[in-house]
Design a protein around this motif. Structure first.
Motif, PDB file in Angstrom:
ATOM      1  N   ASP A 173       0.873  -1.176   0.000  1.00 38.82           N
ATOM      2  CA  ASP A 173       0.000   0.000   0.000  1.00 38.82           C
ATOM      3  C   ASP A 173       0.908   1.224   0.000  1.00 38.82           C
ATOM      4  N   GLU A 174       0.916   1.971  -1.099  1.00 43.72           N
ATOM      5  CA  GLU A 174       1.900   3.043  -1.244  1.00 43.72           C
ATOM      6  C   GLU A 174       1.234   4.338  -1.692  1.00 43.72           C
ATOM      7  N   VAL A 175       1.675   5.442  -1.098  1.00 42.24           N
ATOM      8  CA  VAL A 175       1.212   6.777  -1.466  1.00 42.24           C
ATOM      9  C   VAL A 175       2.142   7.348  -2.527  1.00 42.24           C
ATOM     10  N   LEU A 176       1.565   7.973  -3.560  1.00 42.38           N
ATOM     11  CA  LEU A 176       2.342   8.698  -4.551  1.00 42.38           C
ATOM     12  C   LEU A 176       1.836  10.141  -4.571  1.00 42.38           C
ATOM     13  N   ALA A 215       8.511  -4.354  -7.530  1.00 47.57           N
ATOM     14  CA  ALA A 215       7.700  -5.357  -6.843  1.00 47.57           C
ATOM     15  C   ALA A 215       7.882  -6.705  -7.526  1.00 47.57           C
ATOM     16  N   PRO A 216       7.776  -7.807  -6.778  1.00 50.18           N
ATOM     17  CA  PRO A 216       7.871  -9.133  -7.393  1.00 50.18           C
ATOM     18  C   PRO A 216       6.719  -9.376  -8.368  1.00 50.18           C
ATOM     19  N   ALA A 217       6.928 -10.308  -9.273  1.00 52.18           N
ATOM     20  CA  ALA A 217       5.896 -10.668 -10.244  1.00 52.18           C
ATOM     21  C   ALA A 217       4.617 -11.093  -9.523  1.00 52.18           C
ATOM     22  N   ASN A 218       3.477 -10.653 -10.068  1.00 54.76           N
ATOM     23  CA  ASN A 218       2.125 -10.986  -9.605  1.00 54.76           C
ATOM     24  C   ASN A 218       1.756 -10.351  -8.272  1.00 54.76           C
ATOM     25  N   ALA A 219       2.604  -9.444  -7.775  1.00 53.63           N
ATOM     26  CA  ALA A 219       2.230  -8.709  -6.567  1.00 53.63           C
ATOM     27  C   ALA A 219       1.137  -7.700  -6.908  1.00 53.63           C
ATOM     28  N   ARG A 220       0.213  -7.510  -5.968  1.00 55.96           N
ATOM     29  CA  ARG A 220      -0.837  -6.500  -6.140  1.00 55.96           C
ATOM     30  C   ARG A 220      -0.498  -5.282  -5.296  1.00 55.96           C
ATOM     31  N   LEU A 221      -0.535  -4.119  -5.918  1.00 56.68           N
ATOM     32  CA  LEU A 221      -0.201  -2.872  -5.238  1.00 56.68           C
ATOM     33  C   LEU A 221      -1.422  -1.960  -5.186  1.00 56.68           C
ATOM     34  N   ALA A 281      10.515 -10.924 -14.749  1.00 53.79           N
ATOM     35  CA  ALA A 281      11.453 -10.034 -14.068  1.00 53.79           C
ATOM     36  C   ALA A 281      12.128  -9.114 -15.076  1.00 53.79           C
ATOM     37  N   GLY A 282      12.267  -7.860 -14.693  1.00 57.24           N
ATOM     38  CA  GLY A 282      12.884  -6.879 -15.568  1.00 57.24           C
ATOM     39  C   GLY A 282      11.899  -6.059 -16.380  1.00 57.24           C
ATOM     40  N   THR A 283      10.635  -6.501 -16.431  1.00 59.85           N
ATOM     41  CA  THR A 283       9.610  -5.719 -17.125  1.00 59.85           C
ATOM     42  C   THR A 283       9.387  -4.410 -16.379  1.00 59.85           C
ATOM     43  N   VAL A 303       9.126  -4.873 -12.461  1.00 64.59           N
ATOM     44  CA  VAL A 303       9.016  -6.212 -11.885  1.00 64.59           C
ATOM     45  C   VAL A 303      10.417  -6.639 -11.453  1.00 64.59           C
ATOM     46  N   SER A 304      10.562  -6.933 -10.173  1.00 65.91           N
ATOM     47  CA  SER A 304      11.887  -7.219  -9.620  1.00 65.91           C
ATOM     48  C   SER A 304      12.328  -8.647  -9.949  1.00 65.91           C
ATOM     49  N   ASN A 305      13.576  -8.965  -9.585  1.00 69.86           N
ATOM     50  CA  ASN A 305      14.115 -10.311  -9.779  1.00 69.86           C
ATOM     51  C   ASN A 305      13.751 -11.264  -8.651  1.00 69.86           C
ATOM     52  N   ASP A 306      13.017 -10.785  -7.655  1.00 67.10           N
ATOM     53  CA  ASP A 306      12.577 -11.666  -6.572  1.00 67.10           C
ATOM     54  C   ASP A 306      11.601 -12.707  -7.103  1.00 67.10           C
ATOM     55  N   PRO A 307      11.482 -13.856  -6.426  1.00 69.05           N
ATOM     56  CA  PRO A 307      10.518 -14.871  -6.871  1.00 69.05           C
ATOM     57  C   PRO A 307       9.100 -14.307  -6.881  1.00 69.05           C
ATOM     58  N   PRO A 308       8.259 -14.741  -7.827  1.00 66.56           N
ATOM     59  CA  PRO A 308       6.863 -14.290  -7.844  1.00 66.56           C
ATOM     60  C   PRO A 308       6.182 -14.578  -6.506  1.00 66.56           C
ATOM     61  N   VAL A 309       5.302 -13.674  -6.083  1.00 65.04           N
ATOM     62  CA  VAL A 309       4.625 -13.851  -4.794  1.00 65.04           C
ATOM     63  C   VAL A 309       3.510 -14.882  -4.881  1.00 65.04           C
ATOM     64  N   ARG A 310       3.053 -15.194  -6.093  1.00 64.46           N
ATOM     65  CA  ARG A 310       2.018 -16.210  -6.309  1.00 64.46           C
ATOM     66  C   ARG A 310       2.114 -16.651  -7.762  1.00 64.46           C
TER      67      ARG A 310
END
Length: 449
Positions: A173-176, A215-221, A281-283, A303-310
């Motif tokens: 949950d992020e404020v911009l 954020a990792p792949a498939n993360a919802r923000l 990752a990298g997108t 999209v980070s290089n961390d493993p997908p969250v789901r």
């Protein structure tokens, strides 16, 4: 609906098919559905100390360099305020600025005792004040110093985030906070309400001229976009990304996709969206900003290089829990008033405001009120109603747009009608400002009895 074309040129020079008029017209074009009922509220008391004070920020596009100059600003601090719905804030507000100021919180309905000017006078330099802020609704709100007169530096807003008591399925949950600045060649900033001649316009997100999210792949923000500009209507676009609008001006909406991933925000306006970090990752997805004259990249979501969250993205999100807003407004029995925008007649600069001035209108508690807002000025004017959120009525005055607002831009020569239920007795401010950097901030007040 605003039309935003795909990028036809490299990211350094993106193109939006927008004009200043398109930006303002788009503010009332979204189609939303009513929010779901609320699920209850938290209780509690929290002491909060807020200090309006001189501050500094690095705004030079070439960077200040080691020991280089930063830009003087006025602020309430740098950390977002986060609380739960139903809490009562015991606020101590101190003024360390060299001019009189008050605390102005945008979007908090029914807090008459804390209303700047209408209930609480401007606080002299070095003064302190104490009052309570009951947090009736969950959502994205905004606090800022309301300056009486003689401001020599821009005053930065501070996001106020109120979470609901029911969990929301997001990974982040992020404020911009988008801010607009007018910089002189020496790096100093021109406060809104002053002639911006010989200045350069720049924008920042969370105080940075380029803001990246990873954020990792498939993360919802959940991204809470806030237009912290003092005068400009802005459009922000997440390029090639599905953007799902969840709330506007702090009130939940039936979720809908933002056309072409674009949002239009009035000064002080807020829109909450859900996005999924889709792709390998990298997108990366560019964040583009348009001020009605020019589009520019201001950051990206990567999209980070961390493993997908789901294994796959979440399915489309259901509506956010509601805020107990009125389900219906009886327009036939509504009291009707007229309000002229775009001219200083009967409006006051904050330093000249007197509570003894005649109210713009007086509404009866428990009864709907309809305001006809006519802009007689040469450019668009933005109205902000304190104390109550409102519905934007259809042109024929036989229904309303299915969303709640607290801020509305009205084009020159146009009349817009808004309606609200006068739920909360007390005295509340009405603010208007033209969409011109040099335009003064003007105020009146209304009462609910």
């Amino acid at each position: 609906m605003v039309r935003i074309g795909r990028m036809a040129s490299p990211p350094a020079s993106p193109e939006f098919s927008l004009t200043r008029r398109n930006l303002i017209a788009a503010l009332g074009a979204a189609a939303l559905c009513p929010a779901l009922p609320a699920t209850g509220a938290a209780q509690g008391r929290t002491a909060v100390a807020l200090q309006a004070k001189p501050d500094r920020i690095s705004l030079r596009l070439d960077g200040p360099g080691p020991g280089g100059p930063e830009t003087s600003v006025w602020s309430l601090g740098s950390n977002d305020l986060r609380f739960k719905r139903g809490e009562i804030l015991d606020v101590t507000f101190g003024n360390d600025l060299p001019v009189a100021a008050a605390l102005d919180c945008r979007g908090l309905d029914g807090v008459a005792a804390a209303e700047p000017l209408a209930s609480r006078a401007l606080l002299a330099a070095g003064g302190k004040d104490s009052f309570q802020l009951p947090l009736r609704h969950a959502g994205t709100f905004l606090c800022e110093p309301l300056i009486g007169d003689g401001g020599t530096a821009p005053a930065r807003p501070l996001p106020l985030i109120v979470t609901g008591t029911s969990p929301v399925a997001v990974d982040r949950d992020e404020v911009l906070l988008i801010e607009e600045w007018r910089l002189r060649p020496d790096g100093s900033a021109i406060p809104a309400g002053n002639d911006p001649k010989d200045s350069t316009r720049i924008h920042t997100i969370n105080g940075k001229t380029s803001y990246d999210i990873s954020a990792p792949a498939n993360a919802r923000l959940r991204l809470r976009f806030i237009n912290g500009s003092q005068r400009s209507v802005l459009a922000v676009k997440l390029e090639n990304l599905d953007v799902r609008v969840m709330a506007i001006d702090g009130q939940p909406a039936e979720p809908f996709p933002a056309r072409n991933g674009a949002l239009v925000l009035a000064p002080g306006g807020r829109t909450d969206v859900f996005v999924d970090a889709a792709g390998p990752a990298g997108t990366s997805f560019a964040i583009l900003l348009h001020d009605g004259t020019l589009a520019r990249p201001v950051g990206k979501l990567a999209v980070s290089n961390d493993p997908p969250v789901r294994p796959a993205p979440f399915p489309p999100a259901p509506p956010l829990p509601g805020n107990d807003m009125p389900a219906q407004l009886d327009l036939k029995s509504a009291a009707r008033f007229e309000l002229t925008l775009g001219t200083p007649t009967e409006w006051f600069r904050p330093a000249d405001f007197k509570p003894s001035a005649a109210p713009a209108f007086q509404a009866k508690a428990g009864r709907p009120a309809v305001l006809a807002l006519t802009n007689r000025g040469p450019i668009a004017s933005v109205l902000h109603l304190h104390g109550h959120h409102f519905r934007l009525l259809d042109r024929l005055d036989d229904g309303w747009k299915p969303f709640w607002l607290d801020t509305l831009a009205v084009e020159p020569g146009q009349t817009q009608r808004i309606a609200f239920l006068a739920e909360y007795p007390g005295r509340y401010l009405i603010e208007q400002v033209a969409t011109d950097w040099a335009a003064p901030r003007l105020v009146r007040w209304y009462s609910v009895q």
